[in-house]
Structures are given as C-alpha cells and as structure tokens.
Design an enzyme around this catalytic site. Structure first.
Site, PDB file in Angstrom:
ATOM      1  CE  LYS A  80     -12.268  -3.035   1.622  1.00  0.00           C
ATOM      2  NZ  LYS A  80     -12.997  -3.671   2.675  1.00  0.00           N
TER       3      LYS A  80
ATOM      4  CE  LYS B  75      -4.389  -1.636   1.783  1.00  0.00           C
ATOM      5  NZ  LYS B  75      -5.449  -1.508   2.791  1.00  0.00           N
TER       6      LYS B  75
ATOM      7  CE  LYS C 252      -6.527  -8.208  -0.776  1.00  0.00           C
ATOM      8  NZ  LYS C 252      -6.560  -7.609   0.551  1.00  0.00           N
TER       9      LYS C 252
HETATM   10  P1  TYM Z   1     -10.455  -5.867   4.993  1.00  0.00           P
HETATM   11  O1  TYM Z   1     -11.481  -4.831   5.257  1.00  0.00           O
HETATM   12  O2  TYM Z   1      -9.439  -5.618   3.935  1.00  0.00           O
HETATM   13  O3  TYM Z   1     -11.139  -7.249   4.672  1.00  0.00           O
HETATM   14  C1  TYM Z   1     -12.142  -7.777   5.525  1.00  0.00           C
HETATM   15  C2  TYM Z   1     -12.066  -9.288   5.542  1.00  0.00           C
HETATM   16  O4  TYM Z   1     -12.216  -9.801   4.218  1.00  0.00           O
HETATM   17  C3  TYM Z   1     -11.136 -10.683   3.925  1.00  0.00           C
HETATM   18  N1  TYM Z   1     -10.809 -10.558   2.502  1.00  0.00           N
HETATM   19  C4  TYM Z   1     -10.726 -11.593   1.662  1.00  0.00           C
HETATM   20  N2  TYM Z   1     -10.910 -12.905   1.844  1.00  0.00           N
HETATM   21  C5  TYM Z   1     -10.772 -13.708   0.769  1.00  0.00           C
HETATM   22  N3  TYM Z   1     -10.448 -13.254  -0.464  1.00  0.00           N
HETATM   23  C6  TYM Z   1     -10.253 -11.932  -0.691  1.00  0.00           C
HETATM   24  N4  TYM Z   1      -9.960 -11.496  -1.898  1.00  0.00           N
HETATM   25  C7  TYM Z   1     -10.397 -11.035   0.398  1.00  0.00           C
HETATM   26  N5  TYM Z   1     -10.294  -9.697   0.532  1.00  0.00           N
HETATM   27  C8  TYM Z   1     -10.544  -9.416   1.827  1.00  0.00           C
HETATM   28  C9  TYM Z   1      -9.989 -10.192   4.805  1.00  0.00           C
HETATM   29  O5  TYM Z   1      -9.046 -11.210   5.010  1.00  0.00           O
HETATM   30  C10 TYM Z   1     -10.733  -9.820   6.066  1.00  0.00           C
HETATM   31  O6  TYM Z   1     -10.964 -10.952   6.861  1.00  0.00           O
HETATM   32  N6  TYM Z   1      -7.293  -5.164   8.765  1.00  0.00           N
HETATM   33  C11 TYM Z   1      -8.528  -5.803   8.389  1.00  0.00           C
HETATM   34  C12 TYM Z   1      -9.725  -5.339   9.200  1.00  0.00           C
HETATM   35  C13 TYM Z   1      -9.534  -5.471  10.673  1.00  0.00           C
HETATM   36  C14 TYM Z   1      -9.631  -6.659  11.412  1.00  0.00           C
HETATM   37  C15 TYM Z   1      -9.420  -6.288  12.763  1.00  0.00           C
HETATM   38  C16 TYM Z   1      -9.878  -7.992  11.080  1.00  0.00           C
HETATM   39  C17 TYM Z   1      -9.281  -4.456  11.531  1.00  0.00           C
HETATM   40  N7  TYM Z   1      -9.212  -4.946  12.803  1.00  0.00           N
HETATM   41  C18 TYM Z   1      -9.407  -7.228  13.792  1.00  0.00           C
HETATM   42  C19 TYM Z   1      -9.877  -8.924  12.110  1.00  0.00           C
HETATM   43  C20 TYM Z   1      -9.657  -8.543  13.442  1.00  0.00           C
HETATM   44  C21 TYM Z   1      -8.811  -5.474   6.929  1.00  0.00           C
HETATM   45  O7  TYM Z   1      -8.334  -4.534   6.396  1.00  0.00           O
HETATM   46  O8  TYM Z   1      -9.722  -6.273   6.350  1.00  0.00           O
END
Ligand code: TYM
Length: 332
Positions: A200, A115, A197
C-alpha cells in the site's frame, strides 16, 4: 471466548488503503479459519503511527479496516474484533519485552532495513521497536497460530524468540505461537515490478489493487500489469508478472497453477488478464458494497469495537499481570 479452541491472533495496519495483497495474504484466510479457532483480529493503529499519519485519515482508515474485516466475512459475534490502542496492555507489554530485546536482533529485521532507508538521518524509533509491539500483540493472548503473509514471517520469529527468552528467564508465561502462511496468496507481487511485494505504500498506484478500487480501475490496472514477450501463460520464475497473475487467480478461485496454465494453453495474455480482472471484481464487489453500508452505520461499528475491547482487555490483562509479577513490579 471458547475454552477448548486454539487461539488465533492477527492484525492489519490502517496505514493506507488495504490492498489485494492484504486481502489474499491475510483476510481471506482469516475468514476460513474463524470457525475452527478462537480468533482475535485487531486493527493495529499503534503500528500505523510508526510513520507519520494525518489524524483524520488515521481515524477514517481505522474504522474502514474494521468495516472491511466484517464485510470480508468475519463474524463479529464469534470473533473478537478490536482496535489495538483500546487495549493499553499492548503498549505496556511492548515496553516490558523491549527491555528483554536486543538492538542486534531488531537491526536485522528486513522490513526495518527497507523502511528506514526512506528516512535518512531521522529514522523514527517506533519503526525500530515495531516488531516488539507486534510480539506483545501476539504473546498477550497466549496465541497458538498467527495467519500472515510471507513478509511478516521474520517478525513472527522474533515474537517466538522474545516469548521463549522470557519463559526461560522467568518461568513458563507465554505460549510460543506458530505462523500460518497460506499455501497460495502469501506473497502477492506488485503489478508493475513483479519481483517486489504488492504494497500500500508503493508510489506507483498501478503497482497495487486496492480492496476498494472500483471495477474500471481494477480492469485498467490489470490490463497495464507488466508481463513479458514470451506470450504463453506459464507458471515460472522467468515470467514473474504472469506468475503473479496466476497466483492471484488461484487464490481467488481455488484452481491450482497447473489448472490455470492448462485453461489458458492456447489463449493470449489479453484474455487471461481479462479473466483475472473479472475474477477480482467479482470477489471484491460484494465486499465493497458491504463496507460502504457498514461505514454509514458508525454506531454498530462502535458497538462491535467496544465489545471487542472488553474481551481483549480481559485476556490481555491476565497475561500482563503475570508478566509484571514475574519481573518484580509491585501489583496495584
Ligand atoms: P500489514 O498491515 O503490512 O499487512 C497485513 C497483512 O497482510 C499481509 N500482506 C500480504 N500478503 C500477501 N501479499 C502481499 N503483497 C501482502 N502485503 C501484506 C501481511 O503479511 C499481513 O498478514 N506488522 C503487521 C501487522 C501486525 C500483526 C500483528 C500481524 C501487527 N501486529 C500481530 C499479525 C500479528 C503488518 O504490518 O501487516
């Protein structure tokens, strides 16, 4: 709050519209886990602002993500659904953990490396310390299990390291959480570049399917999904596009990859793609209808996130007070 159940914490950023990756990698599993665990599902708005957000978009998406949680089948009466910024303990704990974290370990985070490339000389500091806030989210709830997609595994390792380091420096304070990576759907790939991957933030809109995409858009994006010239539906790394579509179908329908390969043995890609598109539409359509209903009733959403914040504040503050005391901060 049920005393005897193990605790789950997870969250999704309202930094863009949610994708099929978010749904299959995270949300769909949360729904399956909610009966067995005491779950905290958070809309992590403070993580979203590590990159620039338009205020009106952030507000709209935060509520939309909450509505999606409920529409996906997460019961707001049995689980704690809340907005991260409504629990100030997350930011406070993040600072206390930041003071116990190292530049080296944060510099090694692959998501930060990826990023930060986009920001040239002006990499936002929040992007760098982002995983520490995530560790605070998790550790404050004495979490046992964190259901996430593969891309979050490294951040979870860091949360475990920071929790363990604090415990050894002071005394047992945090439970050390385990990741829960689902067996299928943990890494849904871009439809246009299936070695990357699905995200969004992808500039190519044909690379991802949004949870809220209408049926004709889903059909179009799947029909344009990059495949190969082999022409046989096989589950192999040589056919990453087809492999990804098999994973999507498998995560939605529960068939194994072998079953899917057998089902399409003598059939072409277009029939296969057609079925994948219809499976996605069938899965998402009821959810989309409910989201639109919930978004019309902002009052009910407010009741849910306020009740969630009350419960979450109670739990998070309990841990935060312990942390502050152990560090040597004078209680108020
Ligand atoms: P974020 O918002 O990018 O994604 C949310 C969740 O979706 C999963 N994910 C995917 N799984 C499979 N294939 C994909 N292409 C894909 N894209 C996203 C992510 O693995 C995630 O589970 N840092 C985290 C948010 C967060 C969080 C937390 C998660 C903040 N605090 C505490 C767990 C516990 C994030 O940016 O996810």
């Amino acid at each position: 709050m049920e005393e005897n159940k193990k605790i789950i914490f997870s969250g999704i950023q309202p930094s863009g519209e949610l994708t099929l990756g978010n749904y299959l990698g995270a949300l769909k599993n949360w729904v399956k886990l909610q009966d067995e665990y005491d779950c905290y599902f958070c809309v992590v708005d403070l993580h979203a602002i590590t990159v620039k957000q338009k205020s009106a978009d952030l507000r709209r998406r935060t509520l939309e993500v909450l509505a999606i949680y409920i529409a996906a089948g997460i019961n707001p009466e049995k689980n704690t659904l809340f907005i991260q910024s409504h629990v100030p303990a997350h930011s406070e704990a993040a600072w206390l953990l930041t003071c116990n974290s190292y530049m080296g370990e944060l510099s090694r985070m692959t998501q930060f490396k990826d990023k930060s490339k986009k920001h040239g000389e002006s990499v936002p500091t929040g992007l760098f310390t982002y995983p520490v806030l995530m560790a605070a989210d998790i550790l404050l709830y004495q979490t046992d299990l964190v259901p996430v997609g593969v891309d979050q595994k490294q951040h979870l390792e860091l949360a475990r390291d920071l929790g363990g380091r604090f415990n050894s420096a002071y005394s047992q304070t945090f439970k050390i959480p385990e990741p829960y990576i689902p067996p299928v759907g943990a890494k849904i790939m871009s439809l246009q570049e299936p070695t990357k991957k699905m995200s969004k933030s992808d500039e190519n809109v044909n690379g991802f399917i949004l949870i809220m995409d209408p049926p004709d858009v889903i059909r179009r994006k799947i029909s344009r999904a990059v495949t190969d010239s082999i022409g046989v539906v096989n589950y192999t790394d040589e056919q990453p596009g087809i492999k990804n579509l098999i994973n999507i179908l498998s995560a939605i329908k529960g068939y194994t990859s072998d079953e899917i390969v057998a089902m399409y043995k003598d059939k072409g890609y277009s029939e296969f793609k057609n079925d994948v598109a219809e499976a996605i539409i069938e899965e998402l359509k009821p959810l989309q209808d409910k989201v639109n209903e919930f978004l019309k009733d902002k009052k009910s959403l407010e009741t849910i996130y306020k009740a969630g914040a009350d419960k979450a504040n109670y739990m998070a503050n309990k841990t935060l007070r312990k942390v502050q005391k152990k560090i040597g901060l004078i209680p108020r």
